[in-house]
Scaffold this motif. Structure first.
Motif, PDB file in Angstrom:
ATOM      1  N   LEU A 185      22.800 -11.440  20.556  1.00  0.00           N
ATOM      2  CA  LEU A 185      21.823 -12.422  21.018  1.00  0.00           C
ATOM      3  C   LEU A 185      22.008 -13.743  20.285  1.00  0.00           C
ATOM      4  O   LEU A 185      22.087 -14.814  20.895  1.00  0.00           O
ATOM      5  CB  LEU A 185      20.421 -11.860  20.780  1.00  0.00           C
ATOM      6  CG  LEU A 185      19.288 -12.511  21.524  1.00  0.00           C
ATOM      7  CD1 LEU A 185      19.546 -12.392  23.005  1.00  0.00           C
ATOM      8  CD2 LEU A 185      17.981 -11.848  21.158  1.00  0.00           C
ATOM      9  N   THR A 186      22.125 -13.653  18.956  1.00  0.00           N
ATOM     10  CA  THR A 186      22.252 -14.881  18.190  1.00  0.00           C
ATOM     11  C   THR A 186      23.523 -15.616  18.550  1.00  0.00           C
ATOM     12  O   THR A 186      23.503 -16.819  18.843  1.00  0.00           O
ATOM     13  CB  THR A 186      22.270 -14.551  16.688  1.00  0.00           C
ATOM     14  OG1 THR A 186      21.159 -13.741  16.397  1.00  0.00           O
ATOM     15  CG2 THR A 186      22.228 -15.806  15.869  1.00  0.00           C
ATOM     16  N   VAL A 187      24.639 -14.876  18.546  1.00  0.00           N
ATOM     17  CA  VAL A 187      25.912 -15.564  18.797  1.00  0.00           C
ATOM     18  C   VAL A 187      25.913 -16.205  20.178  1.00  0.00           C
ATOM     19  O   VAL A 187      26.289 -17.372  20.330  1.00  0.00           O
ATOM     20  CB  VAL A 187      27.088 -14.577  18.640  1.00  0.00           C
ATOM     21  CG1 VAL A 187      28.371 -15.224  19.089  1.00  0.00           C
ATOM     22  CG2 VAL A 187      27.207 -14.140  17.206  1.00  0.00           C
ATOM     23  N   ALA A 188      25.465 -15.454  21.182  1.00  0.00           N
ATOM     24  CA  ALA A 188      25.498 -16.001  22.539  1.00  0.00           C
ATOM     25  C   ALA A 188      24.654 -17.261  22.633  1.00  0.00           C
ATOM     26  O   ALA A 188      25.117 -18.306  23.115  1.00  0.00           O
ATOM     27  CB  ALA A 188      24.992 -14.954  23.536  1.00  0.00           C
ATOM     28  N   THR A 189      23.424 -17.187  22.143  1.00  0.00           N
ATOM     29  CA  THR A 189      22.551 -18.343  22.296  1.00  0.00           C
ATOM     30  C   THR A 189      23.054 -19.518  21.469  1.00  0.00           C
ATOM     31  O   THR A 189      23.010 -20.664  21.922  1.00  0.00           O
ATOM     32  CB  THR A 189      21.119 -17.990  21.890  1.00  0.00           C
ATOM     33  OG1 THR A 189      21.165 -17.296  20.650  1.00  0.00           O
ATOM     34  CG2 THR A 189      20.481 -17.108  22.915  1.00  0.00           C
ATOM     35  N   VAL A 190      23.562 -19.201  20.254  1.00  0.00           N
ATOM     36  CA  VAL A 190      24.036 -20.305  19.423  1.00  0.00           C
ATOM     37  C   VAL A 190      25.213 -20.999  20.073  1.00  0.00           C
ATOM     38  O   VAL A 190      25.283 -22.234  20.141  1.00  0.00           O
ATOM     39  CB  VAL A 190      24.403 -19.777  18.022  1.00  0.00           C
ATOM     40  CG1 VAL A 190      25.208 -20.801  17.264  1.00  0.00           C
ATOM     41  CG2 VAL A 190      23.157 -19.431  17.253  1.00  0.00           C
ATOM     42  N   MET A 191      26.141 -20.206  20.612  1.00  0.00           N
ATOM     43  CA  MET A 191      27.305 -20.812  21.262  1.00  0.00           C
ATOM     44  C   MET A 191      26.873 -21.700  22.419  1.00  0.00           C
ATOM     45  O   MET A 191      27.352 -22.817  22.594  1.00  0.00           O
ATOM     46  CB  MET A 191      28.236 -19.720  21.793  1.00  0.00           C
ATOM     47  CG  MET A 191      28.943 -18.943  20.726  1.00  0.00           C
ATOM     48  SD  MET A 191      29.944 -19.996  19.718  1.00  0.00           S
ATOM     49  CE  MET A 191      30.256 -18.942  18.340  1.00  0.00           C
TER      50      MET A 191
END
Lengths: 318, 90, 161, 117
Positions: free
Chosen positions: A294-300
């Motif tokens: 979740l974090t990686v996807a949204t941050v990207m």
């Protein structure tokens, strides 16, 4: 080939060509990782190195312009520094054991424990996931927080301009519609989403996991943005939804740790999550992997949005 | 058999690399990178068989995906930046 | 729920099961159902913006067309191969020309353009006004083949309701 | 049976490699960007098909085969889109194609006539 690519990167002056060679460089190094049997590392390199970093560098170039500034001083000073550093590094490696030798310290300390006991303690077929998620839970949590911190940095430096700009009317002269790409992207994107989720949830069984899945998921959105435009992407997944989600991802990770604390275990010791420690480990890893994804996807996505919208503000149409 | 295939694919990748270095235009380079990417995908698939671990195929899929999106991104970028230019490199 | 979405969900379920290979793990099946639901939700939001009509019917006709296309691809590949290895006997004559296009729908046009690109020796450049397609061909012969319109009529036949 | 399969996949794999190298040589040899695209598409289509076909013969009826087919389908789906986007962008930016007449009379006139409609 790797060396040749690196040399060419240094020789060229068009930053743009360099970016593409970097893409090749990433693909090559990922190949080498595969050859060395480090499948998960290769997976990450493929997704992050070849994909996202290329796109983010491109986004930066849109902001900064695409030619290298003429260097103020001659190339000799940096060259000497590089040569000295390289020599020191090579000198340092002389002390190291021969590559791949069985009696390397690496192979004697933690690796045997990971390899021999992880099947019993955690019960996942993919050992790398066990190591990352369970034994090295703290490190991985640190990484997630680093990713999150990067987002905070980018947002505070650049920020996202949300679709306040008036809807542009494209005339056929200004920017011809890209019918072929739009149709193909539209048919393809759902499968990319699902593939990302598959990688997310099968990290326990094969190569993959939260980081890679996040990148794949984000790349689907990036494809959508590239083919349909920023405004439509905002309508599909708006930054105001993404921002809290990024924080929630970190919270899921940390929260899992807190839950294990409350249940009487150590921080991030998942064995207490279920009656059977092996199942507990499984659920715990699933939860934190979800947080990571979740974090990686949204941050990207957010960083991509930030770069793109910044580029648009400068009058460039992206 | 798989080793020979892998070697041939590596040779193709090397030639694509030559084209990427030579240019002359941006588009030639992108074409070479695209070719390089698809050959990487095939290489990974063949290499999985060479080592008897065909579960590399997930990575091959990701490569194909990333390669495609990367090419599209690069093209959009070129269209943006060289809007006034001639499209030639340098 | 439009027919395209129904078709999409079926495709997604199949895609997940084939990718995963774990058909008897209840946890993974639950997660799969969740993933498919999420994906279908996102896809329906895209669909609302850019509706595509009559895709399903064409997808069913795709296999027959695909096998025909495969033979074309093999034939044209051999042509290009000859041009590469024996440039003196088979010289290239690059041509740029417009080709008429009889498809009505966007998907049909896309399939036609992509088929042209997929067969080596011809590549579609851009859609021109008035239902024409700008095509670059490696040899004048391949351009003539294209203008004969066999591929065009086959794609158009796929569009029929 | 085993032998036949092996021979078949040998043929397919080597054929794929041959077409791949053909395309690669073509990208080096052809005079301008547009004709190089044609050479590149040779490597993308038939080369990929034959190599993956050869691998499928070795894999048999397993999930590996399914994934191989997915890789192939994805490649065949995206490669025309990529080349089309590439050519379209090049054309849009005004990269002049080198156009040669059909060599009936074996005329070796290599004029780069940049006729852009």
């Amino acid at each position: 080939m790797l060396a040749a690519t690196a040399l060419a990167v240094v020789r060229l002056h068009s930053l743009f060509a360099i970016v593409m060679l970097f893409g090749i460089y990433s693909l090559l190094s990922a190949c080498i990782f595969v050859v060395l049997d480090a499948v998960d590392v290769a997976f990450t390199e493929a997704a992050v190195g070849a994909g996202i970093s290329t796109m983010l560098i491109l986004g930066t170039l849109v902001i900064t312009g695409h030619h290298e500034k003429n260097p103020k001083h001659g190339p000799w000073l940096p060259l000497i520094v590089v040569i000295v550093t390289g020599a020191v590094l090579i000198w340092g490696t002389l002390d190291m054991p021969i590559f791949g030798a069985a009696d390397n310290p690496v192979h004697q300390h933690v690796a045997p424990r990971y390899i021999e006991q992880s099947p019993q303690e955690i019960g996942l077929p993919n050992m790398v996931t066990s190591v990352l998620g369970s034994y090295r839970g703290y490190d991985t949590m640190g990484e997630v927080i680093v990713v999150f911190a990067a987002l905070v940095g980018v947002l505070s430096l650049i920020g996202i301009t949300e679709g306040k700009s008036p809807k542009r009317q494209y005339t056929s002269d200004d920017k011809p519609p890209r019918p072929v790409l739009q149709v193909m992207a539209k048919l393809l994107i759902p499968y990319i989403f699902l593939f990302g989720l598959y990688v997310q949830f099968h990290g326990d069984f094969g190569p993959g996991g939260g980081f890679q899945a996040g990148v794949i998921f984000a790349s689907a959105i990036i494809l959508y943005t590239l083919t349909f435009g920023l405004d439509d992407a905002y309508e599909l997944v708006s930054p105001s939804v993404l921002r809290p989600l990024a924080a929630i991802g970190v919270l899921i990770y940390g929260g899992t740790g807190v839950v294990t604390l409350l249940l009487g275990g150590n921080f991030l010791n998942y064995s207490v999550l279920a009656d059977d420690p092996v199942h507990g480990q499984h659920y715990g890893i699933l939860a934190i992997e979800f947080g990571i994804g979740l974090t990686v996807a949204t941050v990207m996505m957010l960083i991509f949005y930030a770069f793109i919208s910044r580029g648009e503000k400068r009058g460039n149409e992206v | 058999m798989f080793a020979a295939t892998c070697l041939a694919l590596l040779a193709i990748m090397a030639i694509a690399l030559v084209r990427a270095f030579m240019g002359p235009s941006v588009y030639d380079r992108i074409l070479a990178v695209n070719m390089f990417g698809t050959k990487t995908v095939l290489f990974l698939a063949a290499f999985g068989f060479l080592t008897g671990r065909p579960d590399f195929l997930d990575i091959a899929l990701v490569y194909a995906l990333i390669n495609f999106i990367g090419i599209i991104a690069v093209l959009r970028f070129v269209e943006t930046v060289t809007h006034t230019g001639t499209g030639a490199d340098d | 729920m439009s027919s395209y979405l129904r078709f999409l969900v079926a495709g997604l379920i199949g895609f997940w099961l084939l990718l995963s290979g774990y058909w008897d793990n209840p946890l993974l099946l639950t997660l799969g159902a969740f993933s498919i639901a999420l994906t279908a939700y996102l896809a329906s939001r895209i669909e609302r913006h850019y509706p595509l009509k009559s895709v399903t019917r064409m997808l069913f006709r795709l296999p027959a067309y695909g096998s025909w296309l495969l033979i074309e691809v093999i034939k044209t590949t051999l042509d290009v191969t000859k041009c590469v290895w024996m440039p003196s006997r088979y010289p290239i004559s690059p041509t740029l020309d417009v080709v008429p296009m009889t498809q009505k729908t966007r998907v049909g046009k896309t399939i036609y353009a992509n088929s042209i690109t997929l067969t080596p020796g011809t590549v579609s450049v851009r859609f021109e006004a008035g239902g024409h397609l700008l095509v670059h061909a490696l040899t004048a012969d391949s351009m003539d083949d294209l203008k004969a319109g066999v591929m065009d009529s086959r794609v158009t036949a796929m569009e029929k309701q | 049976m085993e032998l036949i399969l092996d021979v078949l996949s040998w043929i397919l794999l080597m054929g794929g490699a041959f077409f791949g190298i053909t395309g690669a040589i073509g990208t080096l040899r052809f005079p301008d960007f547009y004709s190089r695209v044609h050479a590149g598409s040779v490597t993308d289509t038939l080369c990929a098909l034959m190599i993956i076909g050869g691998l499928i013969l070795q894999a048999g009826f397993t999930l590996v085969t399914v994934k191989l087919i997915m890789v192939l389908a994805f490649l065949w789906y995206t490669s025309p889109a990529a080349s089309h986007a590439l050519v379209r962008a090049a054309h849009h930016m005004g990269v002049p194609p080198v156009l040669l007449p059909k060599p009936d009379a074996r005329s070796k006139t290599r004029e780069g006539s940049s006729s852009k409609p």
